[in-house]
Design a protein around this motif. Structure first.
Motif, short mmCIF file in Angstrom:
data_model
loop_
_atom_site.label_atom_id
_atom_site.label_comp_id
_atom_site.label_asym_id
_atom_site.label_seq_id
_atom_site.Cartn_x
_atom_site.Cartn_y
_atom_site.Cartn_z
N ARG A 229 0.87 -1.17 0.00
CA ARG A 229 0.00 0.00 0.00
C ARG A 229 0.91 1.23 0.00
O ARG A 229 1.88 1.30 0.76
CB ARG A 229 -0.87 0.03 1.25
CG ARG A 229 -1.93 -1.05 1.32
CD ARG A 229 -2.83 -0.81 2.53
NE ARG A 229 -3.71 -1.93 2.77
CZ ARG A 229 -4.92 -2.08 2.22
NH1 ARG A 229 -5.36 -1.15 1.40
NH2 ARG A 229 -5.66 -3.13 2.49
N ARG A 230 0.60 2.19 -0.84
CA ARG A 230 1.43 3.38 -0.91
C ARG A 230 1.52 4.08 0.44
O ARG A 230 2.60 4.52 0.86
CB ARG A 230 0.88 4.36 -1.96
CG ARG A 230 1.66 5.67 -2.05
CD ARG A 230 1.03 6.61 -3.05
NE ARG A 230 1.15 6.05 -4.39
CZ ARG A 230 2.22 6.21 -5.17
NH1 ARG A 230 3.26 6.87 -4.72
NH2 ARG A 230 2.26 5.70 -6.38
N GLU A 231 0.41 4.16 1.15
CA GLU A 231 0.37 4.94 2.38
C GLU A 231 1.27 4.36 3.47
O GLU A 231 1.82 5.10 4.28
CB GLU A 231 -1.07 5.07 2.89
CG GLU A 231 -1.92 5.97 2.02
CD GLU A 231 -3.26 6.27 2.67
OE1 GLU A 231 -3.85 7.30 2.32
OE2 GLU A 231 -3.71 5.49 3.53
N ILE A 232 1.45 3.03 3.49
CA ILE A 232 2.29 2.47 4.56
C ILE A 232 3.75 2.76 4.28
O ILE A 232 4.55 2.88 5.22
CB ILE A 232 2.06 0.96 4.72
CG1 ILE A 232 2.52 0.21 3.48
CG2 ILE A 232 0.63 0.65 5.04
CD1 ILE A 232 3.25 -1.05 3.78
N LEU A 233 4.13 2.90 3.00
CA LEU A 233 5.50 3.29 2.68
C LEU A 233 5.74 4.75 3.00
O LEU A 233 6.89 5.18 3.13
CB LEU A 233 5.80 3.03 1.20
CG LEU A 233 6.00 1.57 0.79
CD1 LEU A 233 6.20 1.46 -0.71
CD2 LEU A 233 7.18 0.95 1.52
N CYS A 234 4.67 5.50 3.15
CA CYS A 234 4.79 6.92 3.50
C CYS A 234 4.62 7.15 4.99
O CYS A 234 4.41 8.29 5.43
CB CYS A 234 3.77 7.74 2.71
SG CYS A 234 4.07 7.73 0.92
N GLY A 235 4.70 6.09 5.77
CA GLY A 235 4.73 6.23 7.22
C GLY A 235 3.40 6.15 7.94
O GLY A 235 3.36 6.39 9.16
N GLN A 281 13.81 7.81 7.13
CA GLN A 281 13.73 7.52 8.56
C GLN A 281 12.35 6.96 8.89
O GLN A 281 12.18 5.77 9.08
CB GLN A 281 14.02 8.79 9.37
CG GLN A 281 15.40 9.39 9.10
CD GLN A 281 16.53 8.41 9.38
OE1 GLN A 281 16.50 7.68 10.36
NE2 GLN A 281 17.54 8.39 8.51
N GLU A 282 11.35 7.82 8.92
CA GLU A 282 9.98 7.38 9.20
C GLU A 282 9.15 7.24 7.94
O GLU A 282 8.06 6.67 7.97
CB GLU A 282 9.29 8.38 10.16
CG GLU A 282 9.96 8.50 11.51
CD GLU A 282 9.95 7.20 12.29
OE1 GLU A 282 8.97 6.44 12.16
OE2 GLU A 282 10.91 6.94 13.03
N ILE A 283 9.64 7.79 6.84
CA ILE A 283 8.91 7.75 5.57
C ILE A 283 9.77 7.05 4.53
O ILE A 283 10.97 7.30 4.42
CB ILE A 283 8.56 9.17 5.08
CG1 ILE A 283 7.78 9.94 6.14
CG2 ILE A 283 7.75 9.11 3.78
CD1 ILE A 283 7.48 11.37 5.76
N GLY A 284 9.15 6.17 3.75
CA GLY A 284 9.87 5.46 2.70
C GLY A 284 10.75 4.36 3.24
O GLY A 284 10.63 3.93 4.40
N LEU A 285 11.67 3.89 2.40
CA LEU A 285 12.60 2.85 2.82
C LEU A 285 13.66 3.45 3.73
O LEU A 285 14.12 4.57 3.52
CB LEU A 285 13.27 2.19 1.61
CG LEU A 285 12.52 0.98 1.04
CD1 LEU A 285 11.23 1.42 0.36
CD2 LEU A 285 13.39 0.22 0.06
N GLY A 297 10.41 -3.33 6.45
CA GLY A 297 9.29 -4.21 6.76
C GLY A 297 9.03 -4.30 8.24
O GLY A 297 7.88 -4.34 8.69
N LEU A 298 10.10 -4.34 9.06
CA LEU A 298 9.95 -4.39 10.51
C LEU A 298 9.26 -3.13 11.03
O LEU A 298 8.36 -3.20 11.87
CB LEU A 298 11.32 -4.56 11.16
CG LEU A 298 11.35 -4.53 12.69
CD1 LEU A 298 10.51 -5.66 13.28
CD2 LEU A 298 12.79 -4.61 13.20
N LEU A 299 9.68 -1.97 10.52
CA LEU A 299 9.05 -0.71 10.94
C LEU A 299 7.57 -0.67 10.57
O LEU A 299 6.74 -0.19 11.34
CB LEU A 299 9.80 0.47 10.30
CG LEU A 299 11.21 0.75 10.83
CD1 LEU A 299 11.92 1.77 9.95
CD2 LEU A 299 11.13 1.27 12.26
#
Length: 579
Positions: A229-235, A281-285, A297-299
């Motif tokens: 999901r795009r949103e989870i990669l964006c934190g 850090q909190e956003i993206g990879l 993935g852990l985050l």
């Protein structure tokens, strides 16, 4: 969004990527498999690769893009003063699905296809794969903003057009779909030999290990073959009232011209865009970790999201596995180093995941986090019992001792279970034996290097680097690989360690047996039986190494320098032991 290897004018990896934006509210046509795909693919790939290599070499020699390529808008922006490490951002929409002429031979609309080269400057760190992925996430958000993103490595291809539909079935599930952050497919390879020379079939992991993750919250993110999901990669953090907006981006995309979208996307992939932001850090990879996929993935899972592992009968994605031992060891080093770095940091699953993910998932992550330190007990069992055999010192119970049964039960039970499990999952007997060899070789070299590098980095003695795994071999090496012949042919220090361990065990086995025959006869075998058996197994598993040291004459054999260093080290240690 698919990721390709980013090739610059000098042939190195740089910040150019080809992006395929998926699920932009259009139908995706089925991929028809070629009847003789594998037979034609090899010939075609060899010819195309040679042609591409020649074109790249010519561009490197010229130092500029040829005129015929500059007719393409994307390439026309590359000037003679630009290099793979120093160039402005470039974005071009190669195929626009809104264009009435963007159709395939059957009249179906083609999906949007975008060429992107994020800006690179020598004074700015580009963060390798993680930096490229984050730039692609931002650029695609401006062009399509589709809710689902597919991440696929440059050396992988889609083998099953149904993979998109399968992933959507999980995301759209009315009961459990809203808490799923990503769907992970197995990482599989189409060039693995019948007997899996370097242990890359992952049959046991694919059919046993990773399916077991689902009960604990889902598998980790493997870095490829994954729908997010795009949103989870964006934190975004998980909440029970979360609901995906499947219509996002329609008005934005249709209301703007391609030129406007390209210019807006360029502003998002500059070197300075991420400064003073949470990107990486909190956003993206996550940045600053060799295994950015695992820690990302852990985050995601610690923010409350779950993942799903799905392995269809027809393999979804296939890639290219390393075809030489050196390539394999470099890849294992990076994995062990990165996972150990996570274990020793504030992102340790037992620290970060406390109260956020289940204990079983925490333990599963830590199994991989302790890969690197497992090199120490492995080296102990490969060296100390053999040296004690040479010295005549018994370390294990006698055959007649009741304690012998416990050693026999654990050892035999473990290996018999592993063999049966491996055969049930589709491996051959020779494949299982090859995996045992790689288990030893990787732990005595890759994991040891990963452990040492991580400790030195923590002590600020040396800085951790990022090694890129090359997967292209010459013709002779490819033939040897297809014949299940180990490819060494390098003076790497890793090979010196492998050769030294092999020679040390051979010398200790011969010397120990000679001592027993001369001094104690056949009755002297009983106290040292386990050590003789252990040393004999190590020698048997290293038989291809002895061939590479002394018998083979091809380019895949070990150089004389490695032979001398290995033999010299083993003899020296043996003599010091006998003193």
């Amino acid at each position: 969004m698919g990721r390709t290897r980013e090739m610059g004018m000098d042939g190195d990896i740089c910040s150019r990527a080809l992006v395929r934006l998926l699920l932009d509210h259009h139908s995706v046509g089925a991929l028809e498999p070629h009847l003789s795909f594998h037979s034609h693919r090899k010939a075609l790939s060899e010819n195309l690769y040679e042609e591409m290599a020649d074109r790249i070499d010519s561009v490197v020699m010229l130092g500029k893009i040829p005129k015929e390529l500059k007719e393409n808008k994307g390439f026309s922006e590359w000037s003679s003063g630009m290099t793979s490490r120093n160039h402005p951002p470039i974005v071009q929409i190669l195929i626009d699905e809104r264009d009435q002429y963007s159709i395939d031979s059957d009249g179906n609309a083609l999906p949007t296809l975008v060429y992107m080269a994020r800006e690179k400057r020598p004074q700015h760190h580009h963060y390798f794969k993680a930096g490229a992925m984050n730039a692609l996430i931002r650029a695609s958000s401006e062009i399509s903003n589709s809710p689902i993103i597919l991440n696929l490595d440059c050396d992988m291809y889609s083998n099953n057009s149904e993979s998109i539909r399968h992933a959507l079935c999980f995301f759209l599930d009315e009961e459990k779909g809203q808490d799923i952050g990503f769907v992970q497919y197995p990482q599989l390879f189409d060039n693995v030999t019948k007997n899996d020379l370097y242990g890359y079939s992952f049959n046991v992991a694919t059919k046993v290990v990773f399916p077991g993750f689902d009960n604990w919250g889902g598998p980790w993110y493997a870095g490829t073959g994954c729908f997010h999901r795009r949103e989870i990669l964006c934190g975004r953090k998980y909440s029970k009232d979360y609901k995906e907006d499947w219509k996002r981006g329609i008005e934005r995309k249709t209301a703007k011209s391609a030129c406007i979208l390209e210019e807006r996307a360029k502003s998002l992939i500059t070197c300075t865009y991420e400064h003073n932001t949470q990107w990486g850090q909190e956003i993206g990879l996550k940045y600053d970790c060799p295994v950015e996929d695992v820690i990302t993935g852990l985050l995601i899972q610690c923010r409350g999201w779950k993942s799903v592992y799905f392995s269809p009968s027809r393999k979804a994605f296939l890639g290219v596995a390393p075809t030489t031992l050196a390539q394999s060891l470099v890849q294992w080093k990076r994995g062990s180093e990165g996972n150990f770095q996570i274990f020793l940091s504030k992102y340790c699953p037992f620290i970060l995941g406390r109260g956020k993910i289940k204990l079983g998932l925490q333990m599963a992550y830590c199994v991989y986090g302790l890969w690197a330190p497992s090199s120490l007990p492995t080296l102990y069992y490969l060296v100390i019992p053999s040296l004690c055999l040479l010295k005549g010192i018994s370390l294990f119970p006698k055959i007649t001792s009741p304690w012998f049964l416990s050693f026999a039960y654990v050892t035999i039970g473990k290996h018999v279970y592993g063999l049966v499990e491996s055969l049930q999952c589709g491996n051959t007997l020779a494949g299982w034996w090859n995996f045992q060899r790689m288990w030893i070789l990787s732990r005595t070299t890759s994991f040891l290097y990963g452990f040492t590098s991580t400790i030195l980095n923590l002590l600020r003695i040396s800085k951790m680097g990022f090694a890129i795994t090359a997967k292209v071999s010459d013709g002779d090496a490819s033939k040897r690989y297809e014949q299940d012949v180990l490819e060494l042919g390098s003076s790497s220090s890793m090979f010196v360690i492998i050769g030294a361990v092999a020679m040390l065990n051979l010398l200790c086995l011969v010397g120990g047996l000679q001592r027993l025959v001369v001094d104690g006869g056949i009755m002297g075998l009983e106290p040292l039986f386990i050590q003789i058996l252990l040393c004999g197994l190590v020698v048997a598993i290293h038989l291809p190494i002895y061939e590479a040291l002394f018998i083979r004459k091809d380019k895949g054999s070990l150089p004389l320098t490695v032979t001398f260093l290995s033999l010299g080290s083993a003899v020296l240690v043996s003599l010091l032991t006998m003193v």
